[in-house]
Design a protein around this motif. Structure first.
Motif, PDB file in Angstrom:
ATOM      1  N   ALA A  37      -1.441  13.536  10.326  1.00 15.78           N
ATOM      2  CA  ALA A  37      -2.775  14.123  10.463  1.00 15.78           C
ATOM      3  C   ALA A  37      -3.316  14.591   9.109  1.00 15.78           C
ATOM      4  CB  ALA A  37      -2.737  15.286  11.451  1.00 15.78           C
ATOM      5  N   ALA A  38      -2.483  15.280   8.338  1.00 15.22           N
ATOM      6  CA  ALA A  38      -2.949  15.817   7.052  1.00 15.22           C
ATOM      7  C   ALA A  38      -3.284  14.702   6.075  1.00 15.22           C
ATOM      8  CB  ALA A  38      -1.897  16.740   6.461  1.00 15.22           C
ATOM      9  N   LEU A  39      -2.476  13.658   6.027  1.00 13.57           N
ATOM     10  CA  LEU A  39      -2.725  12.564   5.096  1.00 13.57           C
ATOM     11  C   LEU A  39      -3.884  11.689   5.538  1.00 13.57           C
ATOM     12  CD1 LEU A  39       0.969  11.650   4.241  1.00 13.57           C
ATOM     13  CD2 LEU A  39      -0.717  12.677   2.698  1.00 13.57           C
ATOM     14  N   ALA A  40      -4.331  11.857   6.789  1.00 14.58           N
ATOM     15  CA  ALA A  40      -5.532  11.178   7.268  1.00 14.58           C
ATOM     16  C   ALA A  40      -6.770  12.054   7.115  1.00 14.58           C
ATOM     17  CB  ALA A  40      -5.361  10.774   8.734  1.00 14.58           C
ATOM     18  N   SER A 173     -10.530  16.372   1.039  1.00 18.76           N
ATOM     19  CA  SER A 173     -10.188  15.127   1.724  1.00 18.76           C
ATOM     20  C   SER A 173      -9.156  14.371   0.894  1.00 18.76           C
ATOM     21  CB  SER A 173     -11.431  14.269   1.930  1.00 18.76           C
ATOM     22  OG  SER A 173     -11.910  13.791   0.683  1.00 18.76           O
ATOM     23  N   PRO A 174      -8.337  13.531   1.531  1.00 15.71           N
ATOM     24  CA  PRO A 174      -7.280  12.841   0.771  1.00 15.71           C
ATOM     25  C   PRO A 174      -7.793  12.045  -0.424  1.00 15.71           C
ATOM     26  CG  PRO A 174      -6.870  12.635   3.125  1.00 15.71           C
ATOM     27  CD  PRO A 174      -8.225  13.280   2.979  1.00 15.71           C
ATOM     28  N   ALA A 179      -8.545  11.543  -6.359  1.00 20.41           N
ATOM     29  CA  ALA A 179      -9.453  11.363  -7.499  1.00 20.41           C
ATOM     30  C   ALA A 179      -9.442  12.568  -8.433  1.00 20.41           C
ATOM     31  CB  ALA A 179     -10.870  11.098  -6.999  1.00 20.41           C
ATOM     32  N   SER A 180      -9.135  13.751  -7.900  1.00 21.82           N
ATOM     33  CA  SER A 180      -9.088  14.948  -8.744  1.00 21.82           C
ATOM     34  C   SER A 180      -7.841  14.976  -9.619  1.00 21.82           C
ATOM     35  CB  SER A 180      -9.120  16.215  -7.881  1.00 21.82           C
ATOM     36  OG  SER A 180      -7.833  16.523  -7.359  1.00 21.82           O
ATOM     37  N   ALA A 181      -6.855  14.146  -9.304  1.00 21.36           N
ATOM     38  CA  ALA A 181      -5.611  14.052 -10.092  1.00 21.36           C
ATOM     39  C   ALA A 181      -4.900  15.398 -10.229  1.00 21.36           C
ATOM     40  CB  ALA A 181      -5.890  13.450 -11.471  1.00 21.36           C
TER      41      ALA A 181
END
Length: 295
Positions: A37-40, A173-174, A179-181
């Motif tokens: 759920a978290a990775l989605a 969001s994942p 993208a934020s690295a």
């Protein structure tokens, strides 16, 4: 000590191995459900995010964020030993699963075998206004990759925080986290902010509102002298909030009219606009340049 063997430095960190739990083999396991759920992008608890890959797990760990659990496949077990010294993981569930089940919960096409559940601190406006504030306000930026890139640029150029309006892709969001690295774990961020309230609070705090607009924008700001100008012609050394909209639609007119100044990046024809992340990064760089020059 045998000849030729180097002695360990007294200050070298001691890494103590901790055995991982038994291998999870059921896709119905409660931990796998939480990771899935978290990775989605649909965590079962507010403020909890899923991160995947050794780099993001390491960034979360080094930032001091609270890790709730780590999941590894056989491919990723060596990363667990490398990244997680015993003091940092005392009491932390270190979970194992098969490559197939890890791939079933992963959010990427090429899973790297390690993931973590991380609790991200909740921030308020005061957290964004430290020192001489340089705040980024995202309004209607719907691409999570752009949002995450702005978070990364904001940290890189010394911003004190970022707020994402309702209607903007969540910085948590994942895709935005990737993208934020890792910057998402260090930069104070507010999600689902209401622009009218937020902008009024910033004005009361003495923060100058600078709206980014495309070169073709025809409106004029209510309080600024004349039309939009290049970023280097604006004074960005004081308390500033940079307002950024989406590339297709720009900033809503009420937000534009609340601004104290407009910034428009000069572009060679026939290009009329840059995407949100690039535009924000250019203006943030200019703000950082001015601030360094005046320090």
């Amino acid at each position: 000590m045998p000849p030729g063997r180097a002695q360990p430095r007294p200050d070298a960190p001691v890494r103590v191995s901790r055995p991982l739990a038994a291998v999870i083999t059921s896709k119905e396991n409660r931990w796998l459900k939480r990771f899935r759920a978290a990775l989605a992008g649909e965590p079962d608890e507010p403020g909890v995010v899923g991160v995947e890959g050794p780099h993001l797990v390491e960034e979360a760990l080094s930032s001091g964020a609270q890790l709730l659990a780590v999941l590894a496949s056989p491919q990723g077990e060596k990363e667990v030993e490398r990244l997680l010294p015993a003091p940092a993981v005392r009491g932390l569930p270190l979970l194992r699963t098969t490559e197939r089940l890890f791939a079933s919960v992963a959010g990427t096409q090429a899973p790297q075998g390690i993931a973590a559940l991380v609790r991200v601190p909740e921030h308020g406006l005061d957290d964004l206004l430290g020192g001489v504030p340089l705040v980024v306000i995202l309004v209607g930026v719907q691409d999570p990759g752009n949002v995450g890139t702005v978070v990364r640029s904001a940290e890189a150029f010394g911003a004190t925080g970022l707020a994402a309006s309702a209607g903007t892709a969540s910085p948590l969001s994942p895709k935005a986290i990737r993208a934020s690295a890792g910057s998402i774990f260090r930069l104070p961020v507010i999600v689902r902010a209401q622009p009218p309230v937020l902008l009024a609070q910033l004005k009361l705090a003495g923060v100058k509102l600078v709206a980014t607009v495309a070169a073709s924008a025809g409106l004029r700001p209510a309080a600024a002298a004349g039309a939009a100008v290049a970023p280097h012609l604006l004074d960005l050394r004081g308390a500033v909030a940079l307002l950024v909209g989406s590339e297709p639609h720009g900033l809503p007119e009420p937000v534009l009219r609340s601004a104290d100044a407009w910034a428009s990046i000069p572009l060679a024809a026939p290009v009329e606009s840059l995407n949100a992340a690039v535009a924000a990064s250019v203006v943030l760089y200019e703000a950082a340049r001015q601030r360094e020059a005046s320090a």
